[in-house]
Structures are given as structure tokens and as C-alpha cells.
Design a protein around this motif. Structure first.
Motif, PDB file in Angstrom:
ATOM      1  N   ALA A  15      -4.467  -0.211   3.082  1.00  0.00           N
ATOM      2  CA  ALA A  15      -4.202  -1.651   2.963  1.00  0.00           C
ATOM      3  C   ALA A  15      -3.825  -2.027   1.531  1.00  0.00           C
ATOM      4  CB  ALA A  15      -5.440  -2.442   3.406  1.00  0.00           C
ATOM      5  N   ALA A 163      -9.569  -4.514  -1.262  1.00  0.00           N
ATOM      6  CA  ALA A 163      -9.073  -3.581  -0.227  1.00  0.00           C
ATOM      7  C   ALA A 163      -9.917  -2.317  -0.277  1.00  0.00           C
ATOM      8  CB  ALA A 163      -7.603  -3.271  -0.474  1.00  0.00           C
ATOM      9  N   GLY A 165     -12.139  -1.129   1.855  1.00  0.00           N
ATOM     10  CA  GLY A 165     -12.513  -0.464   3.091  1.00  0.00           C
ATOM     11  C   GLY A 165     -13.952  -0.725   3.498  1.00  0.00           C
ATOM     12  N   GLY A 367      -7.535  -5.196   5.217  1.00  0.00           N
ATOM     13  CA  GLY A 367      -7.929  -3.890   5.753  1.00  0.00           C
ATOM     14  C   GLY A 367      -9.312  -3.918   6.376  1.00  0.00           C
ATOM     15  N   GLU A 368     -10.006  -2.796   6.241  1.00  0.00           N
ATOM     16  CA  GLU A 368     -11.249  -2.590   6.984  1.00  0.00           C
ATOM     17  C   GLU A 368     -12.418  -3.426   6.481  1.00  0.00           C
ATOM     18  OE1 GLU A 368     -11.728   1.628   7.910  1.00  0.00           O
ATOM     19  OE2 GLU A 368     -13.880   1.247   8.016  1.00  0.00           O
ATOM     20  N   ASN A 380      -6.119   1.158  13.585  1.00  0.00           N
ATOM     21  CA  ASN A 380      -6.747   0.744  12.326  1.00  0.00           C
ATOM     22  C   ASN A 380      -5.764   0.811  11.159  1.00  0.00           C
ATOM     23  OD1 ASN A 380      -9.553  -0.147  12.804  1.00  0.00           O
ATOM     24  ND2 ASN A 380      -9.565   1.776  13.952  1.00  0.00           N
ATOM     25  N   PHE A 381      -4.930   1.844  11.142  1.00  0.00           N
ATOM     26  CA  PHE A 381      -3.909   1.849  10.090  1.00  0.00           C
ATOM     27  C   PHE A 381      -2.934   0.688  10.284  1.00  0.00           C
ATOM     28  CE2 PHE A 381      -4.756   6.512   9.111  1.00  0.00           C
ATOM     29  CZ  PHE A 381      -5.338   6.208   7.896  1.00  0.00           C
ATOM     30  N   ALA A 384      -4.368  -2.175   8.697  1.00  0.00           N
ATOM     31  CA  ALA A 384      -4.323  -2.025   7.235  1.00  0.00           C
ATOM     32  C   ALA A 384      -2.913  -2.366   6.715  1.00  0.00           C
ATOM     33  CB  ALA A 384      -4.715  -0.606   6.833  1.00  0.00           C
ATOM     34  N   TRP A 385      -1.880  -1.795   7.368  1.00  0.00           N
ATOM     35  CA  TRP A 385      -0.505  -2.096   6.914  1.00  0.00           C
ATOM     36  C   TRP A 385      -0.220  -3.595   7.048  1.00  0.00           C
ATOM     37  CZ3 TRP A 385      -0.654   2.393   5.105  1.00  0.00           C
ATOM     38  CH2 TRP A 385      -0.680   3.565   5.835  1.00  0.00           C
ATOM     39  N   GLY A 388      -2.258  -5.863   4.733  1.00  0.00           N
ATOM     40  CA  GLY A 388      -1.776  -5.632   3.366  1.00  0.00           C
ATOM     41  C   GLY A 388      -0.433  -6.317   3.140  1.00  0.00           C
TER      42      GLY A 388
END
Ligand SMILES: Cc1cc2nc3c(=O)[nH]c(=O)nc-3n(C[C@H](O)[C@H](O)[C@H](O)COP(=O)(O)OP(=O)(O)OC[C@H]3O[C@@H](n4cnc5c(N)ncnc54)[C@H](O)[C@@H]3O)c2cc1C
Length: 395
Positions: A15, A163, A165, A367-368, A380-381, A384-385, A388
Motif C-alpha cells: 500500500a 501504511a 500493515g 492497506g491492512e 488483500n493486495f 493495498a493497491w 494506496g
């Protein structure tokens, strides 16, 4: 005077790097502070080293949040799986769909980290490794809103992006600093807990089923109103496998995990139809389930007598359990084995469009660390993308 940046991003993971790239492209002076000796450690180990970098069907329904289920819609709509795929293709990274829309690199997740590093470089983003953030405070100077105290000195900035996590996989450098900052600025938190995590048996189940360690079975696993058809895997402590990781996100304390061991048929109809076959439960189950499982499960819940000798009530109980086996796990394997952390900064505290804290102008969470958790399979990615990107457009 402390060095000043337009934007400081704490955390050089998925992220944080995406956010830094987008802000850098818009001409903002951006620094990423990362306490590890390299960027994107979780990306590197993800997807068994091939990074399941997105899921082509990611939408808001694939995410768990304690706040509004609509919260993640805005960010997900503005940076879609297709947008990340375009980036992957721009960097000529070969990829493939493994199953259920899950996209993986053909070769190595290192290529995703290199993609992000190259994009950071061309966007003029400054990266500081081995730079541990200890504390954040309000800054006093003109245009400066935040002071960041780190192992490499103090920095100030106008916009601060958290960011960092979640808490899972502490050996990769997870810290609770993001939660600490949120609490410090008075933001409501949803208590963090392990997600996408293997479950442990209570002592009675462990005694029976530990012998099945290594065995996998295709089931429908359910918790609450959520169900997933995938494999479960018996471990020497409990249950894992994709179906278990998925439902672990939805499992509430004192509620059962439910397994349908015969997802394609009514167990009662099948048992009734086989009553005159002369078979025992174990031999019949062995036709559709792994032999070892059929034996252990029948010994625990069935009878060694031939089916035709079983009273109807007993047959109904067995059938009920085959289609809806209720297990009360003792707990889970904790953060050391959890792929993600549920909970985090409550979504009601953040703008869904920009991820800025509503009550703290200039402070962003992405993000997380936010209370948005995706399913297993690239979701989950994608969050994050997308989160972000959303913040990167606004800071
Ligand atoms: C084993 C494993 C496999 C996974 N596989 C997948 C997968 O294939 N697909 C998928 O979609 N998701 C996967 N995930 C989940 C995914 O990795 C995370 O959801 C994602 O990395 C979250 O991104 P993030 O940027 O919010 O946090 P992170 O990637 O965790 O980045 C946070 C960064 O902040 C840094 N940091 C923390 N504290 C400080 C501090 N005090 N000072 C400075 N820096 C700090 C950390 O070192 C880290 O680099 C996996 C997770 C694990 C554990």
C-alpha cells in the motif's frame, strides 16, 4: 530544522509504495520510511514466492469490515484489478490465472517488488530503509503538520500516510505502530485479531483427528452465513487449507465451524439408497472421501455395523453430520501463521474516497492497518493497491 517533505509514507509495503508512486507522479515530494533492510518483504514471500497480486473478480463483497460494507467500493472502483494488470504488463512480467480469478507471477514475486521500485524511482520517490518510526507528533512550523521521530532522526511533513500493515507474520517486521498512531489521534479502532488463519482442535477432536495430519478433503466450509467450497487440510494441531482460512475471517467466538463433507449430495438420500448394499459406513464413505478419513470419522461418529442394521434415527444423525459437521475450534494459530490481521482503524473514521482521517486533516491510513480485510486469493493486495492509489491521488 528537521528535513521537510510534502508527504511521508510510513511503511514500504504494497500500500505504501503504491501511494508514494501516485503522489510522486503528481509532483509531490515524497519519502517512504521503512524499518526493514528491504522493501516489500510480505510481497516477496506471498503466494508461495509467486505473489498472488490480484483477483480479477475483486469487489466489495470479498472484504470483511466492521463498518459499512460499502466503504471499500470507492477505492476499489478507482483502481481495479485491470489497472494493476496493466502495470504488470507494462513491466513485462509474465503471469497466469491459477484458479478462481487468482493471478500469480509465472516466476517470482521479486518482480512485483522490482516493478514498484522502478515506478518509485521514476516518480522521484525517496526511500529510506532501516528507518524505524518510533513516534509521530504534531509539528509546529508553517505548512508542517506532522513530526516523525525515527531511528534516522526527525522529519516533518504536510501529509502523513500510515501504511504499516497489520500484526501478522511478526518475523517479517510487523509492528503495531499504525494502531498506536490512530489511538494517539483519538481514532476509533476495531480490536485487531488474526485473519486467514489455521484453526486448532479442542483436546477431544485433536485426539481423534491428529492422525489425519496431511490429509486434504474437498468440502463446503461455513461460518455464519458465509460458505466456501475448497479443500480443508488436517494438520497436527487442527485444520488449515483454503476453505478454513477463508471461513476463519467470519468465525465468531463460541460459534461453530460447519463442514459439509458431501457437498454434491444429500447424505440421507445417499445412505438410504445404499442401505441394502451390505456395506458399513466406513466402506461406503471410502467411495467418496479419502479412506483414512472415512475410517477415523466413522469410528468417531458412526457404527461398525452394516448400514441396514442401523435404526433410521441413527442414520439420520449420521447423515446430518455428514452434510453439516459442527466443530467448535479451541482457537487459532495466532499471528505467526495468520496471513492478515482483521480489525484496525474503524472505517467510519476515514474518508472512503481519500482514506484521510475525517478528524485529522493530512493524516491518512491505507492497506491492512485499516479495518478492511479481503478473502484469500489476491484480494488483500488489491485493497493495498486501491487504497494506496486513492490516498496517492489526494495527498
Ligand atoms: C505469508 C503471507 C502470504 C500472503 N500472500 C498473499 C497473496 O498471495 N495475495 C494477497 O493478496 N495477499 C497476501 N498476503 C496478505 C498481504 O501480504 C497483505 O495484506 C499486504 O501486504 C498488506 O499490505 P500493507 O502495505 O498494508 O502492509 P505490509 O505489506 O505489511 O507493509 C507494511 C510495511 O510497514 C513496515 N513497518 C511496520 N512498522 C514500521 C515502523 N515502525 N517503521 C517503519 N516501517 C514500518 C513493515 O516493515 C512493512 O514493510 C499474504 C500475507 C502473508 C503473511
Amino acid at each position: 530544522m528537521s528535513p521537510f517533505w510534502d508527504v511521508i509514507v510510513i511503511g514500504g509495503g504494497a500500500a505504501g509504495l503504491m501511494c508514494a508512486i501516485e503522489a510522486g507522479k503528481r509532483g509531490r515530494r515524497v519519502a517512504v520510511l521503512e524499518h526493514a533492510e528491504r522493501l516489500g518483504k510480505k510481497i516477496l514471500i506471498s503466494g508461495g514466492g509467486r505473489c498472488n497480486f490480484t483477483n480479477i473478480s475483486a469487489t466489495a463483497v470479498n472484504y470483511v469490515t466492521s463498518g459499512s460494507p460499502h466503504f471499500c467500493k470507492s477505492a476499489l472502483a478507482r483502481f481495479t484489478p485491470a489497472d494493476f494488470i496493466a502495470l504488470v504488463e507494462k513491466h513485462r512480467i509474465p503471469y497466469h490465472e491459477k484458479k478462481l480469478g487468482q493471478l500469480f507471477c509465472d516466476f517470482s514475486s521479486r518482480q512485483i517488488v522490482e516493478l514498484l521500485q522502478r515506478e518509485c524511482l521514476s516518480a522521484g520517490v525517496q526511500i529510506r530503509l532501516n528507518c524505524k518510526v518510533a513516534e509521530v507528533a504534531r509539528a509546529e512550523g508553517e505548512g508542517e503538520r506532522f513530526l516523525v521521530r525515527t531511528s534516522q532522526g526527525e522529519f516533518t511533513c504536510e501529509s502523513l500516510v500510515i501504511a504499516t500493515g497489520g500484526l501478522s507474520f511478526p518475523k517479517l517486521g510487523a509492528t503495531g505502530i499504525g494502531y498506536k498512531v490512530a489511538e494517539q489521534f483519538g481514532l476509533e479502532m476495531v480490536k485487531p485479531r488474526p485473519g486467514l488463519v489455521p484453526l486448532t482442535f479442542d483436546s477431544a477432536d485433536l485426539q481423534t483427528f491428529a492422525a489425519l495430519s496431511g490429509l486434504s478433503v474437498d468440502v463446503i466450509a461455513s461460518a455464519g452465513e458465509f460458505s466456501f467450497r475448497e479443500n480443508i487440510l488436517f494438520t497436527h494441531r487442527g485444520l488449515s487449507g483454503p476453505a478454513i482460512l477463508q471461513v476463519s475471517n467470519y468465525l465468531r467466538e463460541k460459534e461453530p465451524l460447519r463442514l459439509n463433507l458431501l457437498p454434491d449430495l444429500s447424505a440421507l438420500d445417499w445412505l438410504e439408497s445404499q442401505r441394502k448394499s451390505g456395506r458399513t459406513l466406513k466402506s461406503l464413505l471410502g467411495l467418496r472421501l479419502p479412506q483414512r478419513f472415512a475410517q477415523v470419522w466413522s469410528e468417531r461418529f458412526g457404527s461398525a455395523r452394516p448400514l441396514e442394521q442401523l435404526p433410521k434415527r441413527e442414520l439420520e444423525t449420521i447423515a446430518g453430520r455428514l452434510n453439516n459437521w459442527e466443530i467448535f475450534p479451541a482457537g487459532d494459530e495466532g499471528y505467526s501463521k495468520a496471513e492478515v490481521t482483521l480489525g484496525g482503524v474503524h472505517t467510519s473514521e476515514l474518508s472512503s474516497k481519500t482514506l484521510e482521517a475525517r478528524r485529522v486533516p493530512g493524516l491518512y491510513f491505507i492497506g491492512e492497518v485499516v479495518d478492511v480485510t479481503g478473502w484469500l486469493g489476491g484480494y488483500n493486495f488489491q485493497w493495498a493497491w486501491a487504497s494506496g492509489f486513492a490516498a496517492g491521488q489526494a495527498i
